[in-house]
Design a protein around this motif. Structure first.
Motif, PDB file in Angstrom:
ATOM      1  N   GLY A 228       0.782  -1.230   0.000  1.00  0.00           N
ATOM      2  CA  GLY A 228       0.000   0.000   0.000  1.00  0.00           C
ATOM      3  C   GLY A 228       0.810   1.273   0.000  1.00  0.00           C
ATOM      4  O   GLY A 228       0.321   2.329  -0.386  1.00  0.00           O
ATOM      5  N   LEU A 229       2.074   1.226   0.402  1.00  0.00           N
ATOM      6  CA  LEU A 229       2.878   2.440   0.522  1.00  0.00           C
ATOM      7  C   LEU A 229       4.047   2.513  -0.458  1.00  0.00           C
ATOM      8  O   LEU A 229       4.859   3.426  -0.380  1.00  0.00           O
ATOM      9  CB  LEU A 229       3.420   2.557   1.949  1.00  0.00           C
ATOM     10  CG  LEU A 229       2.350   2.705   3.024  1.00  0.00           C
ATOM     11  CD1 LEU A 229       2.984   2.667   4.404  1.00  0.00           C
ATOM     12  CD2 LEU A 229       1.583   3.997   2.835  1.00  0.00           C
ATOM     13  N   GLY A 230       4.148   1.543  -1.357  1.00  0.00           N
ATOM     14  CA  GLY A 230       5.257   1.559  -2.299  1.00  0.00           C
ATOM     15  C   GLY A 230       5.493   0.184  -2.874  1.00  0.00           C
ATOM     16  O   GLY A 230       4.562  -0.614  -3.016  1.00  0.00           O
ATOM     17  N   TYR A 231       6.746  -0.092  -3.182  1.00  0.00           N
ATOM     18  CA  TYR A 231       7.073  -1.418  -3.699  1.00  0.00           C
ATOM     19  C   TYR A 231       8.555  -1.711  -3.483  1.00  0.00           C
ATOM     20  O   TYR A 231       9.362  -0.831  -3.214  1.00  0.00           O
ATOM     21  CB  TYR A 231       6.694  -1.556  -5.169  1.00  0.00           C
ATOM     22  CG  TYR A 231       7.413  -0.631  -6.132  1.00  0.00           C
ATOM     23  CD1 TYR A 231       8.570  -1.025  -6.780  1.00  0.00           C
ATOM     24  CD2 TYR A 231       6.901   0.628  -6.415  1.00  0.00           C
ATOM     25  CE1 TYR A 231       9.208  -0.197  -7.667  1.00  0.00           C
ATOM     26  CE2 TYR A 231       7.532   1.473  -7.313  1.00  0.00           C
ATOM     27  CZ  TYR A 231       8.691   1.047  -7.945  1.00  0.00           C
ATOM     28  OH  TYR A 231       9.320   1.889  -8.831  1.00  0.00           O
ATOM     29  N   GLU A 232       8.895  -3.006  -3.608  1.00  0.00           N
ATOM     30  CA  GLU A 232      10.268  -3.458  -3.528  1.00  0.00           C
ATOM     31  C   GLU A 232      10.659  -4.039  -4.874  1.00  0.00           C
ATOM     32  O   GLU A 232       9.914  -4.824  -5.460  1.00  0.00           O
ATOM     33  CB  GLU A 232      10.451  -4.513  -2.440  1.00  0.00           C
ATOM     34  CG  GLU A 232      11.884  -4.995  -2.320  1.00  0.00           C
ATOM     35  CD  GLU A 232      12.111  -5.921  -1.142  1.00  0.00           C
ATOM     36  OE1 GLU A 232      13.225  -6.466  -1.045  1.00  0.00           O
ATOM     37  OE2 GLU A 232      11.200  -6.089  -0.330  1.00  0.00           O
TER      38      GLU A 232
ATOM     39  N   VAL B 168      13.916  -0.524  -2.095  1.00  0.00           N
ATOM     40  CA  VAL B 168      12.589  -0.350  -1.526  1.00  0.00           C
ATOM     41  C   VAL B 168      12.169   1.094  -1.752  1.00  0.00           C
ATOM     42  O   VAL B 168      12.868   2.018  -1.327  1.00  0.00           O
ATOM     43  CB  VAL B 168      12.577  -0.707  -0.021  1.00  0.00           C
ATOM     44  CG1 VAL B 168      11.207  -0.442   0.569  1.00  0.00           C
ATOM     45  CG2 VAL B 168      12.988  -2.160   0.184  1.00  0.00           C
ATOM     46  N   TYR B 169      11.033   1.272  -2.438  1.00  0.00           N
ATOM     47  CA  TYR B 169      10.469   2.589  -2.724  1.00  0.00           C
ATOM     48  C   TYR B 169       9.289   2.791  -1.784  1.00  0.00           C
ATOM     49  O   TYR B 169       8.391   1.949  -1.727  1.00  0.00           O
ATOM     50  CB  TYR B 169       9.999   2.665  -4.174  1.00  0.00           C
ATOM     51  CG  TYR B 169      11.130   2.534  -5.172  1.00  0.00           C
ATOM     52  CD1 TYR B 169      11.689   3.657  -5.741  1.00  0.00           C
ATOM     53  CD2 TYR B 169      11.627   1.288  -5.530  1.00  0.00           C
ATOM     54  CE1 TYR B 169      12.726   3.553  -6.655  1.00  0.00           C
ATOM     55  CE2 TYR B 169      12.659   1.167  -6.445  1.00  0.00           C
ATOM     56  CZ  TYR B 169      13.201   2.303  -7.000  1.00  0.00           C
ATOM     57  OH  TYR B 169      14.225   2.197  -7.903  1.00  0.00           O
ATOM     58  N   PHE B 170       9.269   3.911  -1.067  1.00  0.00           N
ATOM     59  CA  PHE B 170       8.264   4.154  -0.044  1.00  0.00           C
ATOM     60  C   PHE B 170       7.725   5.571  -0.168  1.00  0.00           C
ATOM     61  O   PHE B 170       8.481   6.502  -0.406  1.00  0.00           O
ATOM     62  CB  PHE B 170       8.899   3.953   1.343  1.00  0.00           C
ATOM     63  CG  PHE B 170       8.004   4.282   2.489  1.00  0.00           C
ATOM     64  CD1 PHE B 170       6.976   3.430   2.850  1.00  0.00           C
ATOM     65  CD2 PHE B 170       8.191   5.433   3.213  1.00  0.00           C
ATOM     66  CE1 PHE B 170       6.150   3.726   3.919  1.00  0.00           C
ATOM     67  CE2 PHE B 170       7.368   5.750   4.282  1.00  0.00           C
ATOM     68  CZ  PHE B 170       6.340   4.885   4.633  1.00  0.00           C
TER      69      PHE B 170
ATOM     70  N   VAL C  76      13.975   5.976  -1.042  1.00  0.00           N
ATOM     71  CA  VAL C  76      14.466   4.802  -1.744  1.00  0.00           C
ATOM     72  C   VAL C  76      15.636   4.269  -0.928  1.00  0.00           C
ATOM     73  O   VAL C  76      16.557   5.014  -0.598  1.00  0.00           O
ATOM     74  CB  VAL C  76      14.951   5.145  -3.172  1.00  0.00           C
ATOM     75  CG1 VAL C  76      15.440   3.896  -3.880  1.00  0.00           C
ATOM     76  CG2 VAL C  76      13.853   5.834  -3.964  1.00  0.00           C
ATOM     77  N   THR C  77      15.579   2.988  -0.594  1.00  0.00           N
ATOM     78  CA  THR C  77      16.666   2.353   0.139  1.00  0.00           C
ATOM     79  C   THR C  77      17.210   1.214  -0.709  1.00  0.00           C
ATOM     80  O   THR C  77      16.442   0.373  -1.179  1.00  0.00           O
ATOM     81  CB  THR C  77      16.193   1.802   1.499  1.00  0.00           C
ATOM     82  OG1 THR C  77      15.577   2.863   2.230  1.00  0.00           O
ATOM     83  CG2 THR C  77      17.353   1.256   2.292  1.00  0.00           C
ATOM     84  N   HIS C  78      18.524   1.207  -0.909  1.00  0.00           N
ATOM     85  CA  HIS C  78      19.188   0.192  -1.720  1.00  0.00           C
ATOM     86  C   HIS C  78      19.895  -0.783  -0.787  1.00  0.00           C
ATOM     87  O   HIS C  78      20.659  -0.387   0.081  1.00  0.00           O
ATOM     88  CB  HIS C  78      20.193   0.879  -2.646  1.00  0.00           C
ATOM     89  CG  HIS C  78      20.973  -0.062  -3.494  1.00  0.00           C
ATOM     90  ND1 HIS C  78      22.225   0.234  -3.939  1.00  0.00           N
ATOM     91  CD2 HIS C  78      20.696  -1.292  -3.988  1.00  0.00           C
ATOM     92  CE1 HIS C  78      22.684  -0.763  -4.661  1.00  0.00           C
ATOM     93  NE2 HIS C  78      21.774  -1.698  -4.704  1.00  0.00           N
ATOM     94  N   TYR C  79      19.637  -2.078  -0.995  1.00  0.00           N
ATOM     95  CA  TYR C  79      20.254  -3.131  -0.184  1.00  0.00           C
ATOM     96  C   TYR C  79      21.049  -4.068  -1.078  1.00  0.00           C
ATOM     97  O   TYR C  79      20.653  -4.351  -2.202  1.00  0.00           O
ATOM     98  CB  TYR C  79      19.197  -3.985   0.531  1.00  0.00           C
ATOM     99  CG  TYR C  79      18.325  -3.235   1.490  1.00  0.00           C
ATOM    100  CD1 TYR C  79      18.759  -2.943   2.780  1.00  0.00           C
ATOM    101  CD2 TYR C  79      17.041  -2.835   1.122  1.00  0.00           C
ATOM    102  CE1 TYR C  79      17.945  -2.262   3.671  1.00  0.00           C
ATOM    103  CE2 TYR C  79      16.224  -2.159   2.011  1.00  0.00           C
ATOM    104  CZ  TYR C  79      16.675  -1.880   3.271  1.00  0.00           C
ATOM    105  OH  TYR C  79      15.866  -1.214   4.154  1.00  0.00           O
TER     106      TYR C  79
ATOM    107  N   PHE D  25      16.070  10.349   0.053  1.00  0.00           N
ATOM    108  CA  PHE D  25      14.789  10.914   0.462  1.00  0.00           C
ATOM    109  C   PHE D  25      14.494  12.116  -0.429  1.00  0.00           C
ATOM    110  O   PHE D  25      15.350  12.962  -0.617  1.00  0.00           O
ATOM    111  CB  PHE D  25      14.831  11.394   1.923  1.00  0.00           C
ATOM    112  CG  PHE D  25      15.158  10.305   2.891  1.00  0.00           C
ATOM    113  CD1 PHE D  25      16.464  10.127   3.330  1.00  0.00           C
ATOM    114  CD2 PHE D  25      14.180   9.461   3.355  1.00  0.00           C
ATOM    115  CE1 PHE D  25      16.780   9.125   4.221  1.00  0.00           C
ATOM    116  CE2 PHE D  25      14.486   8.459   4.258  1.00  0.00           C
ATOM    117  CZ  PHE D  25      15.782   8.293   4.689  1.00  0.00           C
ATOM    118  N   VAL D  26      13.280  12.191  -0.939  1.00  0.00           N
ATOM    119  CA  VAL D  26      12.875  13.318  -1.772  1.00  0.00           C
ATOM    120  C   VAL D  26      11.542  13.834  -1.267  1.00  0.00           C
ATOM    121  O   VAL D  26      10.573  13.087  -1.184  1.00  0.00           O
ATOM    122  CB  VAL D  26      12.752  12.916  -3.255  1.00  0.00           C
ATOM    123  CG1 VAL D  26      12.308  14.092  -4.092  1.00  0.00           C
ATOM    124  CG2 VAL D  26      14.059  12.360  -3.778  1.00  0.00           C
TER     125      VAL D  26
END
Length: 164
Positions: free
Chosen positions: A92-96, A117-119, A128-131, A146-147
């Motif tokens: 509901g809040l984004g996607y991976e 992970v896009y939130f 956006v967090t990159h793992y 963060f934008v």
């Protein structure tokens, strides 16, 4: 959320690619009912078209892209061989977005070696967090982005790199 890849996005990408007369590549798509199921890329640099890549697209029930698999052309066997795939898992809040490589040894897709992970939260903050994944259970954060949505003609951006 407005950064979701849909059936129409993939079809638009194909139409834009195939209409470029100066490209070194030619494209052919398997389209059914306006849905691009596969895209084939041919090298156009010589007198003959040479197969290069193939992409297969899978969509969920909402018409969003759920998987894009990439295949390389093998000149010796004259077949497309799996290379990597991107998996899209929506919430509901984004996607991976996960990146998985093909294992020639086991003839299976491997667990994700990296993901993003896009939130989007209620205050219009996109992150956006990159793992990178070392093993199935271990992951290392590579970076955060963060934008903030535009507010009074200002776009605020903050990049936090985990390696600093």
């Amino acid at each position: 959320m407005d950064i979701i890849i849909t059936v129409f996005t993939v079809l638009s990408m194909y139409l834009n690619l195939s209409s470029n007369p100066n490209s070194d590549y030619c494209y052919n798509a398997d389209i059914e009912n306006g849905v691009v199921n596969a895209l084939y890329v041919f090298d156009n640099k010589s007198d003959y078209l040479t197969p290069t890549y193939a992409y297969q697209f899978t969509y969920d029930e909402a018409g969003r892209l759920s998987e894009k698999a990439t295949y390389n052309w093998n000149k010796e066997t004259k077949t497309y061989e799996p290379y990597y795939k991107l998996q899209f898992d929506y919430n509901g809040l984004g996607y991976e977005l996960s990146h998985c490589l093909w294992s020639k040894n086991t003839q299976t897709w491997q667990p994700a070696d990296e993901s993003m992970v896009y939130f989007l939260d209620n205050n219009h903050l996109r992150s956006v967090t990159h793992y990178q994944h070392e093993q199935e259970t271990d992951q290392t954060t590579v970076s955060h982005l963060f934008v903030q949505d535009p507010y009074e003609d200002y776009l605020l951006t903050l990049l936090a790199n985990a390696n600093q």
